[in-house]
Design a protein around this motif. Sequence first.
Motif, short mmCIF file in Angstrom:
data_model
loop_
_atom_site.label_atom_id
_atom_site.label_comp_id
_atom_site.label_asym_id
_atom_site.label_seq_id
_atom_site.Cartn_x
_atom_site.Cartn_y
_atom_site.Cartn_z
N TRP A 94 1.04 -1.15 0.02
CA TRP A 94 0.03 0.12 -0.07
C TRP A 94 0.87 1.07 -0.05
O TRP A 94 0.62 2.06 -0.75
CB TRP A 94 -0.84 -0.13 1.15
CG TRP A 94 -1.62 1.26 1.36
CD1 TRP A 94 -1.49 2.36 2.17
CD2 TRP A 94 -2.92 1.57 0.60
NE1 TRP A 94 -2.51 3.17 2.27
CE2 TRP A 94 -3.47 2.81 1.34
CE3 TRP A 94 -3.83 1.01 -0.09
CZ2 TRP A 94 -4.47 3.41 0.71
CZ3 TRP A 94 -4.79 1.64 -0.55
CH2 TRP A 94 -5.40 2.77 -0.03
N LEU A 95 1.94 1.30 0.99
CA LEU A 95 2.83 2.29 0.81
C LEU A 95 3.62 2.62 -0.51
O LEU A 95 3.72 3.66 -1.08
CB LEU A 95 3.70 2.32 1.85
CG LEU A 95 3.24 2.39 3.36
CD1 LEU A 95 4.24 2.04 4.54
CD2 LEU A 95 2.85 3.91 3.79
N LEU A 96 4.24 1.44 -0.96
CA LEU A 96 4.67 1.59 -2.31
C LEU A 96 3.93 2.14 -3.29
O LEU A 96 4.18 3.05 -4.23
CB LEU A 96 5.06 0.40 -2.77
CG LEU A 96 6.45 -0.32 -1.96
CD1 LEU A 96 6.68 -1.81 -2.16
CD2 LEU A 96 7.64 0.31 -2.19
N ILE A 101 2.03 6.72 -6.93
CA ILE A 101 1.09 7.90 -6.90
C ILE A 101 1.47 9.16 -6.96
O ILE A 101 1.66 10.03 -7.86
CB ILE A 101 -0.03 7.63 -6.39
CG1 ILE A 101 -0.92 6.26 -6.69
CG2 ILE A 101 -1.24 8.67 -6.45
CD1 ILE A 101 -2.17 5.96 -5.76
N SER A 102 2.52 9.65 -5.79
CA SER A 102 3.06 10.64 -5.59
C SER A 102 4.00 11.09 -6.70
O SER A 102 4.30 12.18 -6.99
CB SER A 102 3.62 10.81 -4.14
OG SER A 102 2.64 10.57 -3.17
N LEU A 103 4.97 10.09 -7.02
CA LEU A 103 6.08 10.23 -7.84
C LEU A 103 5.35 10.40 -9.38
O LEU A 103 5.99 11.29 -10.17
CB LEU A 103 6.81 9.03 -7.80
CG LEU A 103 7.64 8.91 -6.61
CD1 LEU A 103 8.56 7.66 -6.65
CD2 LEU A 103 8.57 10.05 -6.50
N ILE A 104 4.45 9.83 -9.69
CA ILE A 104 3.83 10.03 -11.28
C ILE A 104 2.38 10.00 -10.86
O ILE A 104 1.47 9.07 -10.98
CB ILE A 104 4.32 8.52 -12.02
CG1 ILE A 104 5.61 8.18 -11.74
CG2 ILE A 104 3.78 8.69 -13.40
CD1 ILE A 104 6.13 6.94 -12.31
N PRO A 105 1.76 11.21 -10.78
CA PRO A 105 0.42 11.33 -10.69
C PRO A 105 -0.52 11.14 -11.80
O PRO A 105 -1.86 10.88 -11.65
CB PRO A 105 0.31 12.79 -10.22
CG PRO A 105 1.66 13.57 -10.33
CD PRO A 105 2.57 12.39 -10.62
N THR A 106 0.07 10.89 -13.11
CA THR A 106 -0.71 10.67 -14.16
C THR A 106 -1.19 8.89 -14.19
O THR A 106 -1.94 8.63 -14.83
CB THR A 106 0.07 10.87 -15.48
OG1 THR A 106 1.18 10.03 -15.57
CG2 THR A 106 0.23 12.51 -15.62
N LEU A 107 -0.47 8.30 -13.10
CA LEU A 107 -0.76 6.66 -13.02
C LEU A 107 -2.21 6.59 -12.51
O LEU A 107 -2.41 7.43 -11.59
CB LEU A 107 0.09 6.02 -12.22
CG LEU A 107 1.47 5.75 -12.92
CD1 LEU A 107 2.56 5.10 -11.83
CD2 LEU A 107 1.49 4.92 -14.15
N ARG A 108 -3.19 5.59 -12.93
CA ARG A 108 -4.08 5.52 -12.37
C ARG A 108 -4.21 4.74 -11.27
O ARG A 108 -3.54 3.75 -11.18
CB ARG A 108 -5.10 4.53 -13.55
CG ARG A 108 -5.40 5.47 -14.68
CD ARG A 108 -6.49 4.40 -15.67
NE ARG A 108 -7.25 3.56 -15.15
CZ ARG A 108 -7.98 2.46 -15.55
NH1 ARG A 108 -7.47 2.25 -16.82
NH2 ARG A 108 -8.62 1.60 -15.20
N SER A 109 -4.82 5.10 -10.16
CA SER A 109 -4.56 4.64 -8.66
C SER A 109 -5.46 3.13 -8.59
O SER A 109 -4.77 2.40 -8.11
CB SER A 109 -5.21 5.65 -7.77
OG SER A 109 -6.59 5.71 -7.83
N ASP A 110 -6.38 3.15 -9.55
CA ASP A 110 -6.97 1.72 -9.35
C ASP A 110 -5.94 0.54 -10.20
O ASP A 110 -5.98 -0.53 -9.29
CB ASP A 110 -8.17 1.62 -10.00
CG ASP A 110 -8.20 1.89 -11.62
OD1 ASP A 110 -7.39 2.67 -12.08
OD2 ASP A 110 -9.01 1.46 -12.25
N LEU A 111 -5.22 1.16 -10.99
CA LEU A 111 -4.14 0.15 -11.44
C LEU A 111 -3.13 -0.22 -10.51
O LEU A 111 -2.54 -1.37 -10.18
CB LEU A 111 -3.59 0.55 -12.92
CG LEU A 111 -4.60 0.43 -14.07
CD1 LEU A 111 -3.84 0.96 -15.38
CD2 LEU A 111 -5.00 -0.77 -14.18
#
Length: 148
Positions: A94-96, A101-111
Motif C-alpha cells: 500500500w505504501l509503495l 502515485i506521488s511520484l507519477i500522478p498520471t498513473l491510475r490509482s486503481d491500477l
Amino acid sequence: MGTLRIWITSSFGRFLLVGLFNTLVGLTASFVLFNFLHLNYWMSTFTGNIIGAMVSYTLNRTFTFRSKVSVQSSWWKFALVILSCYGLSYGTSWLLAGAMISLIPTLRSDLLHNAAILVGNGIYTISNYLGHKYFTFRTFGSDISKED
C-alpha cells in the motif's frame, strides 16, 4: 522428473501447491470485492485473506506440514502469523503504491492498487510460509530440517 518429485515432497513445495489454491480463492475474492463490489482496498484484501485462511489452516496443518500440533495450540499461532504477515505485506505494498502515485500522478490509482494487491500477495506468501513452518506448526523437540 526427480526435481519435480523433490519439490512436491518438500514442505515448501506442498506449501506452494496449497498456496496456489489459496491464492486463487483469496485473490479472486479480493479482486471481486475491490473491482465489482467497490469495497475499499483494506476491506477487499482483508476479507479475501480471511476466506483463503480458512482453507489454508486445514490444508497446511494436515498436508503441508503434516503437523501433530493440536488445534488448540496452533489456531491462535496461525491467526497471529496470518495477521502479522497481512499487515507487513499489504501495508508495505500500500505504501509503495502511494509512493508511486506521488511520484507519477498520471498513473491510475486503481491500477496501482491492483498491482499492490499482487505485490502484497508475493510478500505475504514468503513471510507466511516462514511463520507457519517455524512458529505455528513446529513441533518443538523435533528436527524440522529432516522434512525438507
